[in-house]
Design a protein around this motif. Structure first.
Motif, short mmCIF file in Angstrom:
data_model
loop_
_atom_site.label_atom_id
_atom_site.label_comp_id
_atom_site.label_asym_id
_atom_site.label_seq_id
_atom_site.Cartn_x
_atom_site.Cartn_y
_atom_site.Cartn_z
N TYR A 67 0.83 -1.21 0.00
CA TYR A 67 0.00 0.00 0.00
C TYR A 67 0.87 1.26 0.00
O TYR A 67 0.62 2.21 -0.75
N THR A 68 1.92 1.27 0.84
CA THR A 68 2.81 2.42 0.91
C THR A 68 3.52 2.64 -0.43
O THR A 68 3.68 3.78 -0.89
N CYS A 123 1.15 4.23 -2.82
CA CYS A 123 0.97 5.65 -2.52
C CYS A 123 2.14 6.48 -3.05
O CYS A 123 1.97 7.67 -3.36
N LEU A 177 1.63 6.91 -7.51
CA LEU A 177 0.20 7.07 -7.73
C LEU A 177 -0.21 6.86 -9.19
O LEU A 177 -1.38 6.59 -9.47
N TYR A 195 -2.06 3.72 -9.70
CA TYR A 195 -3.38 3.51 -9.11
C TYR A 195 -4.45 3.81 -10.15
O TYR A 195 -4.66 4.96 -10.53
N LEU A 205 -7.00 9.32 -3.56
CA LEU A 205 -5.81 8.77 -2.92
C LEU A 205 -4.67 9.79 -2.94
O LEU A 205 -3.82 9.79 -2.06
N ASN A 257 -2.65 10.72 0.27
CA ASN A 257 -1.21 10.56 0.22
C ASN A 257 -0.48 11.79 0.76
O ASN A 257 0.58 11.67 1.36
#
Length: 334
Positions: A44-45, A48, A51, A54, A325, A329
């Motif tokens: 997940y980190t 982030c 991006l 994503y 996000l 972030n």
């Protein structure tokens, strides 16, 4: 006979595979996945910090308040999950503010002293903006500015959209201007005299008009209920409006938020050829205890249904918010 349960550690998926999976999750599911294990948290980190990987478009949520929840509490209703999240926001209390708009996961609020703030409702992050002293005039501020720059002495702008490098703004009377803010001095072009604007996924600008009825429900003033939506496509070359009767496989969100028109094929939780609407007029401050105008209007058969029932929303008026996000972030690196 006793049954023995043997728990074995399952093999971990490679991080690049997890990244591909995580990039397809909406933010609530992504946050839950991050809490499963240290390796999933690490994935997940990493997502982030990259991006651009994503890929998941976020389904809009309805942000509203209620007197029973508390002065600093907002409720966020997820259309994707059909559930409510409770958010605690910073002072001044959200129920004493005006919701000016929302865009890219941020709320824009004003208090009774005309102090403006950007709020990330999910993390509680708050950023002070230059104070505003004029209402109804169009101004802008670049990052680092300590005051607003007036774009034009004209007033009564009601909708703004940033598209293809230009800021389009329309008045309630239908006049539309385009402002180029890329240079040291903003330039203005008058586009048309009778066009109000919303953007569409296929690149057109739309004029959207509501028809509402006033219902005497025993309150201080009649309550407003939207019962009809009129759509026109803007023909930029001919400078005219072309009536359309359907959004096809698309969905429109109306309210005091950034205009949103989405493809239902990318958002299976949403209903195609429907308009999701919330209060649009700020004059509602005079009738803070009246029920709000919130619902879904089917353009095919004209039927109306509630977003979630019962939903008793008081002041400030509800607003559509699309989680981001990118905004989440930012709070990780403060």
């Amino acid at each position: 006979m006793e049954t023995e349960t043997v728990v074995r550690n399952l093999p971990e998926l490679p991080q690049d595979v997890l990244m591909d999976i995580f990039s397809l999750l909406e933010i609530p599911d992504l946050m839950r996945a991050a809490s499963v294990s240290s390796s999933w948290r690490s994935t997940y980190t990493s997502l982030c910090s990259q991006l651009k990987l994503y890929k998941r478009p976020q389904t809009p949520c309805l942000l509203y308040t209620s007197e029973s929840a508390g002065e600093n509490v907002a409720c966020l209703y997820s259309l994707a999950e059909k559930r409510v999240y409770i958010l605690t926001l910073p002072d001044p209390p959200i129920r004493s503010r005006y919701l000016i708009g929302s865009s890219h996961g941020w709320l824009v609020t004003a208090d009774d002293k005309s102090e403006l703030h950007l709020i990330n409702p999910v993390t509680g992050q708050q950023i002070a903006l230059p104070s505003v002293v004029t209402i109804g005039y169009l101004s802008f501020a670049r990052v680092g500015d300590c005051k607003w720059t007036l774009l034009t002495p004209d007033w009564d702008y009601d909708q703004c959209i940033y598209m293809d490098g230009l800021l389009y703004a329309s008045t309630r009377a239908g006049k539309m201007d385009a402002f180029d803010l890329t240079g040291p001095t903003a330039t203005r072009n008058i586009i048309a005299d009778e066009i109000a604007i919303h953007s569409s996924p296929w690149g057109d600008l739309l004029q959207v008009c509501r028809k509402a009825e006033l219902i005497d429900a025993g309150y201080e003033e009649p309550i407003v209920k939207t019962n009809k939506i009129f759509l026109h496509k803007v023909d930029m070359e001919a400078q005219e409006l072309v009536e359309i009767n359907s959004l096809q496989h698309n969905v429109l969100f109306l309210g005091r938020n950034q205009s949103i028109c989405l493809s239902a094929e990318e958002y299976p939780q949403l209903k195609a050829n429907c308009v999701y609407f919330a209060d649009a007029e700020q004059y509602n401050w005079m009738y803070k205890t009246n029920p709000r105008d919130i619902g879904v209007l089917n353009l095919e058969d004209g039927s109306r249904e509630e977003i979630v029932s019962p939903l008793w929303s008081s002041w400030p008026s509800p607003i559509w918010l699309t989680p981001s996000l990118t905004v989440l972030n930012l709070s990780l690196y403060e």
